[in-house]
Design a protein around this motif. Structure first.
Motif, PDB file in Angstrom:
ATOM      1  N   VAL A   1     -30.139  45.295 -31.709  1.00 20.12           N
ATOM      2  CA  VAL A   1     -31.249  45.795 -31.483  1.00 20.12           C
ATOM      3  C   VAL A   1     -32.331  44.887 -32.528  1.00 20.12           C
ATOM      4  CG1 VAL A   1     -33.168  47.204 -32.005  1.00 20.12           C
ATOM      5  CG2 VAL A   1     -30.891  47.866 -30.756  1.00 20.12           C
ATOM      6  N   ALA A   2     -31.752  44.734 -33.734  1.00 25.82           N
ATOM      7  CA  ALA A   2     -32.651  43.879 -34.635  1.00 25.82           C
ATOM      8  C   ALA A   2     -32.882  42.431 -34.261  1.00 25.82           C
ATOM      9  CB  ALA A   2     -32.111  43.879 -35.930  1.00 25.82           C
ATOM     10  N   LEU A   3     -31.826  41.914 -33.825  1.00 26.77           N
ATOM     11  CA  LEU A   3     -31.576  40.686 -33.257  1.00 26.77           C
ATOM     12  C   LEU A   3     -32.475  40.245 -32.246  1.00 26.77           C
ATOM     13  CD1 LEU A   3     -30.553  37.648 -33.262  1.00 26.77           C
ATOM     14  CD2 LEU A   3     -28.680  38.342 -31.628  1.00 26.77           C
ATOM     15  N   GLN A   4     -32.588  41.243 -31.141  1.00 28.18           N
ATOM     16  CA  GLN A   4     -33.573  40.954 -30.061  1.00 28.18           C
ATOM     17  C   GLN A   4     -34.977  40.938 -30.517  1.00 28.18           C
ATOM     18  OE1 GLN A   4     -32.521  39.970 -27.000  1.00 28.18           O
ATOM     19  NE2 GLN A   4     -30.581  40.230 -27.542  1.00 28.18           N
ATOM     20  N   ARG A   5     -35.288  41.850 -31.561  1.00 33.24           N
ATOM     21  CA  ARG A   5     -36.449  42.187 -32.107  1.00 33.24           C
ATOM     22  C   ARG A   5     -36.877  40.798 -32.699  1.00 33.24           C
ATOM     23  NH1 ARG A   5     -39.396  43.163 -36.683  1.00 33.24           N
ATOM     24  NH2 ARG A   5     -41.408  44.175 -36.205  1.00 33.24           N
ATOM     25  N   ARG A   6     -36.133  40.492 -33.503  1.00 33.82           N
ATOM     26  CA  ARG A   6     -36.304  39.013 -34.220  1.00 33.82           C
ATOM     27  C   ARG A   6     -36.533  37.770 -33.281  1.00 33.82           C
ATOM     28  NH1 ARG A   6     -33.110  34.754 -36.483  1.00 33.82           N
ATOM     29  NH2 ARG A   6     -34.018  33.924 -38.434  1.00 33.82           N
ATOM     30  N   ILE A   7     -35.575  37.660 -32.334  1.00 36.51           N
ATOM     31  CA  ILE A   7     -35.576  36.730 -31.129  1.00 36.51           C
ATOM     32  C   ILE A   7     -37.181  36.785 -30.549  1.00 36.51           C
ATOM     33  CG2 ILE A   7     -34.969  35.893 -28.849  1.00 36.51           C
ATOM     34  CD1 ILE A   7     -32.182  36.530 -30.019  1.00 36.51           C
ATOM     35  N   THR A   8     -37.577  37.933 -30.163  1.00 39.54           N
ATOM     36  CA  THR A   8     -38.875  37.933 -29.512  1.00 39.54           C
ATOM     37  C   THR A   8     -39.897  37.593 -30.660  1.00 39.54           C
ATOM     38  OG1 THR A   8     -38.116  39.999 -28.174  1.00 39.54           O
ATOM     39  CG2 THR A   8     -40.416  39.710 -28.624  1.00 39.54           C
ATOM     40  N   VAL A   9     -39.906  38.062 -31.679  1.00 42.60           N
ATOM     41  CA  VAL A   9     -40.880  37.779 -32.598  1.00 42.60           C
ATOM     42  C   VAL A   9     -41.065  36.181 -32.814  1.00 42.60           C
ATOM     43  CG1 VAL A   9     -41.833  37.955 -34.915  1.00 42.60           C
ATOM     44  CG2 VAL A   9     -40.837  39.931 -33.937  1.00 42.60           C
ATOM     45  N   MET A  10     -39.567  35.605 -32.900  1.00 40.42           N
ATOM     46  CA  MET A  10     -39.720  34.125 -33.292  1.00 40.42           C
ATOM     47  C   MET A  10     -40.488  33.470 -32.016  1.00 40.42           C
ATOM     48  SD  MET A  10     -36.275  31.999 -34.090  1.00 40.42           S
ATOM     49  CE  MET A  10     -35.994  32.791 -35.734  1.00 40.42           C
ATOM     50  N   ARG A  11     -40.118  33.956 -30.694  1.00 43.78           N
ATOM     51  CA  ARG A  11     -40.564  33.260 -29.765  1.00 43.78           C
ATOM     52  C   ARG A  11     -42.236  33.495 -29.712  1.00 43.78           C
ATOM     53  NH1 ARG A  11     -36.502  35.191 -25.106  1.00 43.78           N
ATOM     54  NH2 ARG A  11     -34.861  33.796 -25.511  1.00 43.78           N
ATOM     55  N   GLN A  12     -42.685  34.545 -30.229  1.00 41.27           N
ATOM     56  CA  GLN A  12     -44.107  34.703 -30.310  1.00 41.27           C
ATOM     57  C   GLN A  12     -44.667  33.770 -31.281  1.00 41.27           C
ATOM     58  OE1 GLN A  12     -44.056  38.984 -30.946  1.00 41.27           O
ATOM     59  NE2 GLN A  12     -44.412  39.459 -28.822  1.00 41.27           N
ATOM     60  N   PHE A  13     -43.923  33.804 -32.388  1.00 41.34           N
ATOM     61  CA  PHE A  13     -44.506  33.036 -33.436  1.00 41.34           C
ATOM     62  C   PHE A  13     -44.486  31.506 -33.025  1.00 41.34           C
ATOM     63  CE2 PHE A  13     -44.585  30.753 -37.622  1.00 41.34           C
ATOM     64  CZ  PHE A  13     -45.338  31.254 -38.318  1.00 41.34           C
ATOM     65  N   ASN A  14     -43.601  31.152 -32.503  1.00 39.51           N
ATOM     66  CA  ASN A  14     -43.200  29.478 -32.196  1.00 39.51           C
ATOM     67  C   ASN A  14     -44.334  29.198 -31.174  1.00 39.51           C
ATOM     68  OD1 ASN A  14     -41.755  27.004 -32.506  1.00 39.51           O
ATOM     69  ND2 ASN A  14     -41.083  27.356 -30.248  1.00 39.51           N
ATOM     70  N   ASP A  15     -44.583  29.968 -30.094  1.00 40.29           N
ATOM     71  CA  ASP A  15     -45.391  29.888 -29.092  1.00 40.29           C
ATOM     72  C   ASP A  15     -46.953  29.815 -29.303  1.00 40.29           C
ATOM     73  OD1 ASP A  15     -43.467  29.203 -27.716  1.00 40.29           O
ATOM     74  OD2 ASP A  15     -43.058  30.772 -26.784  1.00 40.29           O
ATOM     75  N   CYS A  16     -47.266  30.741 -30.470  1.00 47.23           N
ATOM     76  CA  CYS A  16     -48.831  31.002 -30.666  1.00 47.23           C
ATOM     77  C   CYS A  16     -49.356  30.017 -31.383  1.00 47.23           C
ATOM     78  CB  CYS A  16     -48.862  32.273 -31.606  1.00 47.23           C
ATOM     79  SG  CYS A  16     -48.510  32.167 -33.335  1.00 47.23           S
ATOM     80  N   ALA A  17     -50.806  29.934 -31.254  1.00 45.49           N
ATOM     81  CA  ALA A  17     -51.635  29.330 -31.884  1.00 45.49           C
ATOM     82  C   ALA A  17     -52.033  29.854 -33.120  1.00 45.49           C
ATOM     83  CB  ALA A  17     -53.044  28.949 -31.208  1.00 45.49           C
ATOM     84  N   LEU A  18     -51.402  29.364 -34.268  1.00 49.91           N
ATOM     85  CA  LEU A  18     -51.266  29.959 -35.577  1.00 49.91           C
ATOM     86  C   LEU A  18     -52.572  30.275 -36.149  1.00 49.91           C
ATOM     87  CD1 LEU A  18     -48.959  30.883 -37.448  1.00 49.91           C
ATOM     88  CD2 LEU A  18     -48.821  28.646 -38.491  1.00 49.91           C
ATOM     89  N   GLY A  19     -53.412  29.403 -35.988  1.00 49.06           N
ATOM     90  CA  GLY A  19     -54.777  29.869 -36.575  1.00 49.06           C
ATOM     91  C   GLY A  19     -55.465  31.052 -35.967  1.00 49.06           C
ATOM     92  N   GLU A  20     -55.065  31.438 -34.899  1.00 43.32           N
ATOM     93  CA  GLU A  20     -55.747  32.701 -33.991  1.00 43.32           C
ATOM     94  C   GLU A  20     -54.811  33.813 -34.170  1.00 43.32           C
ATOM     95  OE1 GLU A  20     -55.488  31.878 -29.885  1.00 43.32           O
ATOM     96  OE2 GLU A  20     -57.144  30.043 -29.996  1.00 43.32           O
ATOM     97  N   ARG A  21     -53.693  33.626 -34.895  1.00 42.68           N
ATOM     98  CA  ARG A  21     -52.904  35.132 -35.339  1.00 42.68           C
ATOM     99  C   ARG A  21     -52.773  35.273 -36.635  1.00 42.68           C
ATOM    100  NH1 ARG A  21     -52.667  38.135 -30.918  1.00 42.68           N
ATOM    101  NH2 ARG A  21     -52.015  37.003 -29.048  1.00 42.68           N
ATOM    102  N   LEU A  22     -53.473  34.251 -37.655  1.00 44.13           N
ATOM    103  CA  LEU A  22     -53.525  34.521 -38.830  1.00 44.13           C
ATOM    104  C   LEU A  22     -54.700  35.172 -39.664  1.00 44.13           C
ATOM    105  CD1 LEU A  22     -51.248  33.454 -40.975  1.00 44.13           C
ATOM    106  CD2 LEU A  22     -52.684  31.382 -41.399  1.00 44.13           C
ATOM    107  N   ARG A  23     -54.297  36.015 -40.370  1.00 44.36           N
ATOM    108  CA  ARG A  23     -55.677  36.707 -41.287  1.00 44.36           C
ATOM    109  C   ARG A  23     -54.956  36.499 -42.808  1.00 44.36           C
ATOM    110  NH1 ARG A  23     -56.516  42.864 -40.193  1.00 44.36           N
ATOM    111  NH2 ARG A  23     -57.223  42.096 -38.155  1.00 44.36           N
ATOM    112  N   LEU A  24     -56.066  36.216 -43.662  1.00 42.92           N
ATOM    113  CA  LEU A  24     -56.077  36.088 -45.154  1.00 42.92           C
ATOM    114  C   LEU A  24     -56.552  37.251 -45.660  1.00 42.92           C
ATOM    115  CD1 LEU A  24     -56.394  32.441 -45.765  1.00 42.92           C
ATOM    116  CD2 LEU A  24     -54.501  33.586 -45.210  1.00 42.92           C
TER     117      LEU A  24
END
Length: 639
Positions: A383-406
């Motif tokens: 379960v944890a691996l599938q969640r990590r894979i999903t998040v990793m794909r989302q992180f890798n595919d996203c436009a980082l500037g649009e998904r980042l908050r400081l």
């Protein structure tokens, strides 16, 4: 026979010796069969005409020819060593001409006792035997030459001496035909040599190709350090099991990683590291139940345990493997001691990569536990691996500037009761709703290779939102471990600061001890490069993990940030206060400033002030806020 020219000489070398012998073995028995037939034919025709003594020569010739024919049978020749074949060929060259002279002499002895018809038969037999001899020895030119001369010269001279009315014509015909046959023999031998040279060349090329293919296969499948399987070979072995029909018998995949291997390389040299890897490879192969194993790279090995093992049995085998690795390893008088972490997974799925992911997830947990732990991949890990894979794909595919908050947390100076700086804390969201702290997504950023992009984006946005050239605030950003050792990164971020209109002196770069562990020498060189560009440097989370006071002396530091665990214990633990006081005093003597994070109560703040710490941050002074709110609080404090 060198006087006849080198073209009549047979080629030397084992390959040519075998080729000559093979050719003779297919021709010589037939030649001797002709000799036997002709001898018996002549003997029968002269049975009542010649003396008994001459007639008894034929059986002797027949026995000798039969013996030689048997000796040269292909099946017998094939079993002889090349040294014996060389002797046989040389013997044939020496004895062939003498044997022909014996046959001619016997025929000449019979000639006076025959009538005209019997004498014509002798002419015919001599000619046929000579033709057969020369053609039979076509690939042994020196022997053919001796045979031709032994038959032609005595018989032609004898015919001329008899006064036969056609003696000259008969002699000329025999000499001419012999010359033609010898010329044909020479041509056949030349072609035979060319063909044999081509065959040998082809054989050499085939052998070289086979050796090259074998070398390529070894290079592709054998690990050059351990001599065992390499990554490609062990994964191919795993793929074979995945394509097998019996799912119940699929093996267990274990990933094994040595703990402390880098210390061996750094302390004893790479030769010691190579010796350790070879020894570990041998020990893995000696563990009962290991069906295959190979080095994936570095100090990581993949191991396949017997598929018939149940969970308890494979754990016993894994513990036996761990115990084998713990045995001391001797090298140049030193005793090396290591242990290894093991991640286990029952092979499932359709590809080796899916199996490796699960075994690697178990190995990661084992390394976190330390001390050579063994972890079996379970349902909760899936379960944890599938969640990590999903998040990793989302992180890798996203436009980082649009998904980042400081968010910014104030740094408070107790001496002036003012906010003197802001630490930028990044938050990332896969969906714009749930925001994750760096502890949750920084490992994913590292795995996807986007840490450099993340750092550059955080720095540029921090400068744009906090505007240190206007506010006078010091801004702090955290560098990822790979950023600290990345060549040329100092120039990259310095350019970002200059383009924003700020000074590098207004930026505090916070590095962690983990970043210094990756490559201490390169990290120290990079910190010097940051300092030369004008940046200030802080060692974050000091006091946690393996903190070494020698770092305070050896590294170009401007500040150390004491860990929040020390802050939590200051007001209640005398030991924590003693350690903190020692660190502050040493830093003061080295000219390094001190700050503390995680201060949540006034008691903790008072204890820190009593020890000489003036720069603090934590919930007691302010929570992380967006830039607008953080600057508003700062402006109110200034007012």
């Amino acid at each position: 026979m060198r006087c006849f020219g080198r073209h009549w000489q047979q080629r030397r070398g084992d390959a040519f010796t075998e080729a000559y012998a093979q050719s003779v073995s297919h021709r010589a028995p037939l030649l001797y069969l002709v000799v036997i037939f002709n001898a018996l034919l002549v003997d029968w025709c002269f049975l009542h005409a010649a003396p008994l003594a001459l007639l008894l020569v034929a059986p002797v010739i027949v026995l000798m020819a039969a013996s030689r024919a048997r000796y040269w049978l292909p099946s017998r020749v094939a079993r002889r060593p090349v040294e014996q074949l060389r002797i046989d060929i040389q013997a044939m060259q020496r004895l062939g001409g003498w044997a022909a002279l014996v046959f001619v002499a016997w025929s000449l002895g019979l000639y006076p006792y025959g009538d005209p018809g019997q004498r014509e038969l002798l002419h015919f037999v001599i000619a046929v035997t000579m033709f057969a001899a020369i053609l039979g020895m076509a690939h042994a030119p020196q022997t053919a030459l001796r045979l031709g001369l032994a038959f032609t010269l005595p018989w032609s001279l004898f015919v001329l001496a008899t006064g036969h009315p056609d003696a000259v014509a008969m002699a000329l015909a025999q000499v001419f035909v012999t010359a033609v046959l010898l010329t044909m023999t020479h041509i056949q031998h030349r072609d035979f040599v060319r063909l044999e040279l081509s065959r040998q060349l082809l054989a050499r090329r085939e052998r070289q190709t086979a050796e090259l293919a074998s070398a390529h296969y070894r290079q592709a499948t054998v690990d050059h350090l351990t001599g065992g399987r390499n990554r490609r070979a062990i994964l191919a072995c795993l793929e074979e099991h995945l394509t097998g029909p019996d799912d119940a018998m699929r093996p267990w995949l274990a990933l094994f990683d040595l703990d402390g291997f880098k210390h061996v390389n750094d302390t004893y040299g790479h030769a010691a590291g190579d010796h350790v890897l070879s020894t570990v490879n041998l020990r893995i192969g000696s563990v009962p139940g290991v069906s295959a194993h190979g080095r994936l790279g570095g100090d990581e090995f993949a191991i396949l345990f017997d598929g018939s093992f149940d969970t308890e049995t494979v754990m016993v085998a894994a513990r036996a493997l761990s115990a084998a690795i713990r045995e001391p390893i001797a090298f140049n008088g030193a005793t090396l001691r290591l242990c290894g972490s093991i991640g286990l997974h029952r092979v499932k799925g359709t590809t080796a990569s899916t199996c490796l992911e699960r075994a690697d997830a178990a190995l990661y947990k084992a390394k976190e536990l330390g001390d050579g732990a063994i972890v079996l991949f379970g349902e909760e890990d899936e379960v944890a691996l599938q969640r990590r894979i999903t998040v990793m794909r989302q992180f890798n595919d996203c436009a980082l500037g649009e998904r980042l908050r400081l968010l910014y947390q104030p740094i408070y100076d107790c001496r002036t009761s003012r906010v003197v700086g802001m630490e930028a804390l990044a938050r990332w969201s896969p969906d714009g709703v749930e925001w994750q702290a760096p502890g949750e997504f920084l490992a994913i950023a590292d795995a996807t290779g986007r840490t450099g992009e993340l750092t550059r984006l955080v720095l540029a946005r921090t400068l744009a939102e906090c505007r240190p050239w206007e506010t006078g605030l010091e801004v702090s950003i955290n560098l990822a471990a790979r950023d600290v050792v990345r060549e040329g990164f100092a120039e990259t971020i310095a350019q970002i600061v200059i383009e924003a209109g700020a000074s590098p002196a207004s930026v505090m770069l916070e590095v962690t001890e983990r970043a210094l562990q990756l490559d201490p020498r390169r990290a120290a060189a990079q910190l010097i490069a940051f300092r030369e560009k004008g940046f200030r440097i802080a060692l974050d989370d000091f006091g946690a993990g393996w903190s070494s006071l020698s770092q305070l002396r050896d590294l170009p530091l401007d500040r150390i940030k004491l860990d929040r665990e020390l802050a939590a214990a200051l007001s209640t633990d005398p030991g924590a206060r003693a350690v903190t006081g020692m660190i502050v005093a040493l830093a003061w003597q080295l000219g390094i400033g001190c700050s503390i994070e995680g201060v949540e109560t006034e008691a903790q703040a008072a204890a820190a002030r009593a020890l000489g710490i003036h720069l603090m941050q934590g919930y007691h002074f302010g929570r992380p806020e967006l830039a607008a709110e953080a600057l508003r609080v700062y402006a109110q404090a200034v007012a």
